[in-house]
Scaffold this active site. Structure first.
Site, PDB file in Angstrom:
ATOM      1  N   LYS A  16      19.924  -2.385   7.772  1.00 36.95           N
ATOM      2  CA  LYS A  16      20.962  -2.444   6.731  1.00 36.95           C
ATOM      3  C   LYS A  16      21.547  -1.056   6.451  1.00 36.95           C
ATOM      4  O   LYS A  16      22.760  -0.880   6.404  1.00 36.95           O
ATOM      5  CB  LYS A  16      20.393  -3.012   5.415  1.00 36.95           C
ATOM      6  N   ARG A  91      17.857  -9.165  -3.818  1.00 39.86           N
ATOM      7  CA  ARG A  91      16.633  -9.341  -3.038  1.00 39.86           C
ATOM      8  C   ARG A  91      15.867 -10.580  -3.472  1.00 39.86           C
ATOM      9  O   ARG A  91      14.798 -10.853  -2.944  1.00 39.86           O
ATOM     10  CB  ARG A  91      15.749  -8.129  -3.204  1.00 39.86           C
ATOM     11  N   ARG A 130      10.591   5.252  11.488  1.00 40.08           N
ATOM     12  CA  ARG A 130      11.799   5.657  10.751  1.00 40.08           C
ATOM     13  C   ARG A 130      11.631   7.035  10.099  1.00 40.08           C
ATOM     14  O   ARG A 130      10.600   7.328   9.512  1.00 40.08           O
ATOM     15  CB  ARG A 130      12.115   4.619   9.669  1.00 40.08           C
ATOM     16  N   ARG A 163       9.300   8.093   4.788  1.00 36.24           N
ATOM     17  CA  ARG A 163       9.056   7.512   3.464  1.00 36.24           C
ATOM     18  C   ARG A 163       7.590   7.133   3.316  1.00 36.24           C
ATOM     19  O   ARG A 163       6.997   6.608   4.260  1.00 36.24           O
ATOM     20  CB  ARG A 163       9.940   6.259   3.286  1.00 36.24           C
ATOM     21  N   ARG A 174       4.972  -4.827   2.110  1.00 44.28           N
ATOM     22  CA  ARG A 174       6.398  -5.091   1.839  1.00 44.28           C
ATOM     23  C   ARG A 174       6.854  -6.349   2.552  1.00 44.28           C
ATOM     24  O   ARG A 174       7.570  -7.178   1.986  1.00 44.28           O
ATOM     25  CB  ARG A 174       7.249  -3.907   2.306  1.00 44.28           C
TER      26      ARG A 174
END
Ligand code: ADP
Ligand code: ADP
Length: 223
Positions: A16, A91, A130, A163, A174
């Site tokens: 996204k 969400r 990431r 992160r 998550r």
């Protein structure tokens, strides 16, 4: 009056943020990412950041009331009038309904909800590799999207970091906690006949092409 509203949907790691940055520039839409807003609040040590941090560290959604207030504050800024590209909101169904109502009160609506669909097995590798930049959250990946200079953002020159919620244990949490709610949000927009599914396992530029086609079909905006 409100401009076009595009809601980018996808699981954590679906792409996204990557796509929102490309699309917002090409389409002249304001990129509004609730995750980026929360991370800025955590970094600045604001009361909002202190509230959000515990939920984010556990991979849980931040409570709706907090999230919705933050979103509407952001949408009141002047640049939102040119149209918005939402990344990371809504969400869950409750957030989707609040958004529908707020837009309707302002004479607007969600024009299209492109859903970047990626197999769950790929999400773990995407999140684990990431790196994002300190200044604006531009995303990179160790294998699939390396920066030109290691550790430095191509766009703004800021430092790249991983992160804390991209650590393996939090990633599992998550996905476990958020994928069910995503299914409901996808169902919400399918019911409103604005859902457009794009195969997110393709290379980044092919996913962009698919998203641009879906947005053009719904809004007439060309990238
Ligand atoms: P990702 O890039 O993995 O999809 P985000 O950067 O969008 O993650 O969000 C990071 C975290 O911020 C989420 O795990 C959640 O704790 C919080 N968050 C972001 N958007 C929302 C939202 N709309 N509602 C509740 N919590 C949110
Ligand atoms: P989200 O905002 O949905 O959590 P990101 O845009 O941050 O997702 O992307 C997650 C990770 O996957 C990043 O490391 C990014 O560089 C990488 N990525 C994004 N799109 C693709 C793609 N189409 N193919 C391979 N890797 C991708």
């Amino acid at each position: 009056m409100i401009g076009n509203v595009v809601v980018l949907l996808g699981a954590p790691g679906a792409g996204k943020g990557t796509q929102a940055q490309i699309l917002s520039e090409r389409l002249g839409l304001a990129h509004v990412a609730t995750g980026d807003l929360f991370r800025a609040a955590v970094r600045d040590g604001t009361p909002l950041g202190l509230t959000a941090k515990g939920y984010m560290d556990r991979g849980e959604l931040v409570p709706d009331s907090v999230t919705i207030d933050m979103l509407f504050e952001r949408l009141a800024r002047p640049d939102a009038a040119k149209g918005i590209l939402l990344d990371g909101f809504p969400r869950n169904t409750a957030q989707a309904e609040v958004l529908d109502k707020a837009l309707a009160e302002r004479g607007g609506k969600v024009d299209v909800a492109p859903y970047i669909e990626v197999p769950e097995a790929d999400l773990v590798a995407r999140l684990g590799g990431r790196w994002i930049c300190r200044a604006q959250g531009h995303p990179y990946h160790e294998q699939t999207k390396k920066p030109l200079v290691p550790g430095v953002c191509d766009v703004d020159g800021s430092e790249l970091y991983q992160r804390t919620d991209d650590q393996p244990a939090t990633v599992q949490a998550r996905l476990r906690q958020q994928l069910g709610a995503l299914d409901q949000v996808v169902g919400h927009y399918r019911g409103h006949e604005v859902l457009a599914t794009v195969d997110g396992s393709q290379p980044i530029d092919r996913v962009t092409d698919g998203l641009l086609a879906a947005i053009a079909a719904a809004t007439g905006r060309q990238g």
